[in-house]
Design a protein around this motif. Structure first.
Motif: not given
Length: 186
Positions: A20-26, A28-40, A147-152
């Motif tokens: 999540q932090l990585l995707a949000q940082a991307g 915020l920096e104007g990049k195209c991003v996808s984030y797909v979680p997989v959990y049990g 990522v610091e901004q994403s933490l917020k």
């Protein structure tokens, strides 16, 4: 630029929040991003993986099946996913918890004792961000400031007091890469 990153671990190790932090940082920096979680279905200790794609152009599929970077937080994740990494890709290992060796010779392997580094910083719960800091330094997909901004934005307000510790962990991971204080195989 296109990085397809798969982060794999057990629930409670921070794999999903790292993604999540990585995707949000991307974003915020104007990049195209996808984030797909997989959990049990387990509350803690079950599968917790995610795929994050960060690119400077549109992303054709959000699913990461052949990662350029694999982050592994436990032995079973290494065994299950190391063969999926593209030749020439990278596997980043939390060697505090992963004892199994990487069997591939066509990928770069970066082993970081993230739990010990986090303990030295005063909080073992930030081990995932030691790994994330190393990943940022190795790939350049996003900045520590992003990522610091994403933490917020990602952390609930009640956890904002933990942001300074997480930023220190990010900086420590990046420093380990810059000073080569990790075991590595090129």
């Amino acid at each position: 630029m296109l990085e397809e990153i798969y982060i794999a671990g057990f629930g409670g190790q921070g794999a999903l929040s790292t993604g999540q932090l990585l995707a949000q940082a991307g974003l915020l920096e104007g990049k195209c991003v996808s984030y797909v979680p997989v959990y049990g279905v387990e509350k803690r200790g079950g599968v917790a993986n995610c795929g994050v794609t960060i690119s400077d152009r549109e992303i054709s599929s959000p699913i990461v099946t052949e990662p350029t970077v694999l982050v592994v937080m436990n032995n079973s994740s290494l065994a299950r996913y190391q063969e999926s990494v593209v030749p020439g890709g990278m596997i980043i290992i939390n060697s505090s918890l992963v004892e199994s060796p990487v069997t591939r010779s066509d990928v770069k392997v970066v082993s970081i004792r993230a739990n010990e580094e986090a303990e030295a910083l005063g909080n073992v719960k930030v081990a995932n961000n030691v790994i994330l800091g190393a990943l940022l330094e190795l790939t350049g997909v996003a900045s520590i400031k992003g990522v610091e901004q994403s933490l917020k934005e990602v952390f609930p307000k009640r956890h904002h007091h933990m942001i300074p510790a997480n930023v220190k962990a990010l900086e420590r991971g990046a420093e380990l890469v810059r000073t080569h204080k990790f075991s590595r195989t090129d």
